[in-house]
Design a protein around this motif. Sequence first.
Motif, PDB file in Angstrom:
ATOM      1  N   GLU A   4      44.532  42.210  40.703  1.00  0.00           N
ATOM      2  CA  GLU A   4      45.672  43.632  40.793  1.00  0.00           C
ATOM      3  C   GLU A   4      44.816  44.693  41.620  1.00  0.00           C
ATOM      4  O   GLU A   4      43.439  45.359  40.679  1.00  0.00           O
ATOM      5  N   ILE A   5      44.991  45.400  42.786  1.00  0.00           N
ATOM      6  CA  ILE A   5      43.751  46.340  42.932  1.00  0.00           C
ATOM      7  C   ILE A   5      44.919  47.155  44.003  1.00  0.00           C
ATOM      8  O   ILE A   5      46.331  47.283  44.388  1.00  0.00           O
ATOM      9  N   ILE A   6      44.478  48.263  43.225  1.00  0.00           N
ATOM     10  CA  ILE A   6      44.849  49.926  43.407  1.00  0.00           C
ATOM     11  C   ILE A   6      44.905  50.510  45.536  1.00  0.00           C
ATOM     12  O   ILE A   6      43.764  50.436  45.465  1.00  0.00           O
ATOM     13  N   THR A   7      45.530  50.697  46.213  1.00  0.00           N
ATOM     14  CA  THR A   7      45.461  51.032  47.286  1.00  0.00           C
ATOM     15  C   THR A   7      45.052  52.725  47.662  1.00  0.00           C
ATOM     16  O   THR A   7      46.723  52.870  47.086  1.00  0.00           O
ATOM     17  N   GLY A  17      39.708  48.745  46.886  1.00  0.00           N
ATOM     18  CA  GLY A  17      40.831  48.462  46.547  1.00  0.00           C
ATOM     19  C   GLY A  17      39.883  49.981  44.983  1.00  0.00           C
ATOM     20  O   GLY A  17      38.789  48.915  44.994  1.00  0.00           O
ATOM     21  N   PHE A  18      40.837  49.796  43.924  1.00  0.00           N
ATOM     22  CA  PHE A  18      40.498  49.699  42.555  1.00  0.00           C
ATOM     23  C   PHE A  18      40.974  48.872  41.869  1.00  0.00           C
ATOM     24  O   PHE A  18      42.019  49.020  41.914  1.00  0.00           O
ATOM     25  N   PHE A  19      40.561  48.012  41.347  1.00  0.00           N
ATOM     26  CA  PHE A  19      40.215  47.127  40.831  1.00  0.00           C
ATOM     27  C   PHE A  19      40.730  47.484  38.830  1.00  0.00           C
ATOM     28  O   PHE A  19      40.490  47.593  38.744  1.00  0.00           O
ATOM     29  N   THR A  20      41.851  46.546  38.824  1.00  0.00           N
ATOM     30  CA  THR A  20      42.372  46.925  37.549  1.00  0.00           C
ATOM     31  C   THR A  20      41.506  46.054  36.914  1.00  0.00           C
ATOM     32  O   THR A  20      40.553  45.192  37.150  1.00  0.00           O
ATOM     33  N   ARG A  21      42.241  45.126  35.328  1.00  0.00           N
ATOM     34  CA  ARG A  21      41.271  44.403  34.728  1.00  0.00           C
ATOM     35  C   ARG A  21      41.647  42.437  34.759  1.00  0.00           C
ATOM     36  O   ARG A  21      41.207  42.018  34.214  1.00  0.00           O
ATOM     37  N   SER A  27      36.675  37.555  28.238  1.00  0.00           N
ATOM     38  CA  SER A  27      37.572  37.069  26.833  1.00  0.00           C
ATOM     39  C   SER A  27      36.814  37.994  26.524  1.00  0.00           C
ATOM     40  O   SER A  27      36.109  38.852  26.221  1.00  0.00           O
ATOM     41  N   GLY A  28      37.293  38.322  25.155  1.00  0.00           N
ATOM     42  CA  GLY A  28      37.576  39.086  24.525  1.00  0.00           C
ATOM     43  C   GLY A  28      37.652  40.166  24.198  1.00  0.00           C
ATOM     44  O   GLY A  28      38.766  40.987  25.356  1.00  0.00           O
ATOM     45  N   VAL A  29      36.679  41.450  23.755  1.00  0.00           N
ATOM     46  CA  VAL A  29      37.055  42.690  24.414  1.00  0.00           C
ATOM     47  C   VAL A  29      37.049  42.761  25.910  1.00  0.00           C
ATOM     48  O   VAL A  29      37.111  43.932  26.547  1.00  0.00           O
ATOM     49  N   PHE A  30      36.518  41.810  26.233  1.00  0.00           N
ATOM     50  CA  PHE A  30      36.037  42.020  28.060  1.00  0.00           C
ATOM     51  C   PHE A  30      37.066  41.432  28.657  1.00  0.00           C
ATOM     52  O   PHE A  30      37.132  41.035  30.202  1.00  0.00           O
ATOM     53  N   GLU A  31      38.018  41.072  27.953  1.00  0.00           N
ATOM     54  CA  GLU A  31      39.604  39.952  28.479  1.00  0.00           C
ATOM     55  C   GLU A  31      39.455  40.910  30.003  1.00  0.00           C
ATOM     56  O   GLU A  31      40.194  41.824  29.693  1.00  0.00           O
ATOM     57  N   GLY A  32      39.496  40.068  31.060  1.00  0.00           N
ATOM     58  CA  GLY A  32      40.026  40.095  32.659  1.00  0.00           C
ATOM     59  C   GLY A  32      38.391  40.650  33.265  1.00  0.00           C
ATOM     60  O   GLY A  32      37.721  39.072  33.490  1.00  0.00           O
ATOM     61  N   LEU A  33      39.314  41.237  34.154  1.00  0.00           N
ATOM     62  CA  LEU A  33      38.313  41.371  35.181  1.00  0.00           C
ATOM     63  C   LEU A  33      36.815  42.625  35.070  1.00  0.00           C
ATOM     64  O   LEU A  33      36.439  43.420  35.570  1.00  0.00           O
ATOM     65  N   ASN A  34      35.848  41.934  33.861  1.00  0.00           N
ATOM     66  CA  ASN A  34      34.712  43.011  33.495  1.00  0.00           C
ATOM     67  C   ASN A  34      33.912  42.475  34.682  1.00  0.00           C
ATOM     68  O   ASN A  34      33.045  41.364  35.342  1.00  0.00           O
ATOM     69  N   CYS A  35      33.648  43.601  35.318  1.00  0.00           N
ATOM     70  CA  CYS A  35      32.103  43.689  36.510  1.00  0.00           C
ATOM     71  C   CYS A  35      31.397  44.138  36.431  1.00  0.00           C
ATOM     72  O   CYS A  35      30.010  44.320  37.113  1.00  0.00           O
ATOM     73  N   TYR A 222      42.356  55.169  30.269  1.00  0.00           N
ATOM     74  CA  TYR A 222      42.858  55.383  28.597  1.00  0.00           C
ATOM     75  C   TYR A 222      44.322  55.361  27.535  1.00  0.00           C
ATOM     76  O   TYR A 222      43.530  54.551  27.363  1.00  0.00           O
ATOM     77  N   SER A 223      44.791  55.584  28.932  1.00  0.00           N
ATOM     78  CA  SER A 223      46.403  55.351  28.066  1.00  0.00           C
ATOM     79  C   SER A 223      46.764  54.166  28.490  1.00  0.00           C
ATOM     80  O   SER A 223      48.600  53.814  28.298  1.00  0.00           O
ATOM     81  N   ASP A 224      46.262  53.037  29.126  1.00  0.00           N
ATOM     82  CA  ASP A 224      46.769  51.959  29.731  1.00  0.00           C
ATOM     83  C   ASP A 224      45.838  50.769  29.707  1.00  0.00           C
ATOM     84  O   ASP A 224      45.195  50.565  30.025  1.00  0.00           O
ATOM     85  N   PRO A 225      45.691  50.298  28.358  1.00  0.00           N
ATOM     86  CA  PRO A 225      44.903  49.637  27.889  1.00  0.00           C
ATOM     87  C   PRO A 225      45.031  47.560  28.782  1.00  0.00           C
ATOM     88  O   PRO A 225      43.461  47.008  28.508  1.00  0.00           O
ATOM     89  N   ASP A 226      45.822  47.942  29.427  1.00  0.00           N
ATOM     90  CA  ASP A 226      46.182  46.451  29.655  1.00  0.00           C
ATOM     91  C   ASP A 226      45.824  46.814  31.169  1.00  0.00           C
ATOM     92  O   ASP A 226      45.194  45.479  31.456  1.00  0.00           O
ATOM     93  N   ARG A 227      45.966  47.475  32.016  1.00  0.00           N
ATOM     94  CA  ARG A 227      45.040  47.153  32.908  1.00  0.00           C
ATOM     95  C   ARG A 227      43.555  48.101  32.976  1.00  0.00           C
ATOM     96  O   ARG A 227      43.289  47.538  34.023  1.00  0.00           O
TER      97      ARG A 227
END
Length: 255
Positions: A4-7, A17-21, A27-35, A222-227
Amino acid sequence: MTLEIITSDALSPFRHGFFTRRGGASSGVFEGLNCGVGSSDQHEAVTINRNRVADAMNVPHTALMGVHQIHSADVITVTEPSTDKPKADGLVTSTPGVALSVLSADCQPVLFADVNAGVIGATHAGWKGALGGVLESTLDAMEALGASRANICAVIGPSISQRAYEVGPEFYDDFIAQDSSFARFFQQGTDDRYMFDLPALGLHRLNQAGVGHAEWTHHCTYSDPDRFYSYRRTTHNKEADYGRLIAAITLGNVG
């Protein structure tokens, strides 16, 4: 899951792009696109994530450039792909074929472009860097490559918003000591606490510096942990570590 890329139209036609997670291998607490190579995440997962970002930017994996961020006002000029990561908080280039990137997890990721001059920049601007002049340093470095401030567009990506950024009286006092007009970036909170508006500070500094256009995407980390990853949310949840979001831009055209 796809990335998911915010442009922003303001940075068109440069690929950015501003990449979301979302869409990462961690995985774990890093679940997603941890760079974040500086996190305690598995190195292999971070490498996969960063390679996916390079692919999205349409550059070789070795051409995704970053710096060792230290909350400074230091900016480097990139002339060719390199594995070096000097200590700095901003990068600029007029060289095609490289992608400039910065990491964040509440601090401001800022992408810059002068389409006419073919000059781009990427900056990590937390409160310390913004107050210390990293945004202005980025503009200076872009001008040295032929950019014009009046033609530069600057976009602040997902950052912690005022409603989630509580600070103490010492923080407030330090700001006011530098410039009493900075009171505009604070709202009174509970007891002696204040709510600080980091993106407003960034926009103010950019506009005062004379950029042609400045905007914030209005996404709160802060307000959107899924992204989004958030250092402050991780701290409040007493988690061991946190992921880092990435923002990137390249001179290569979208298409």
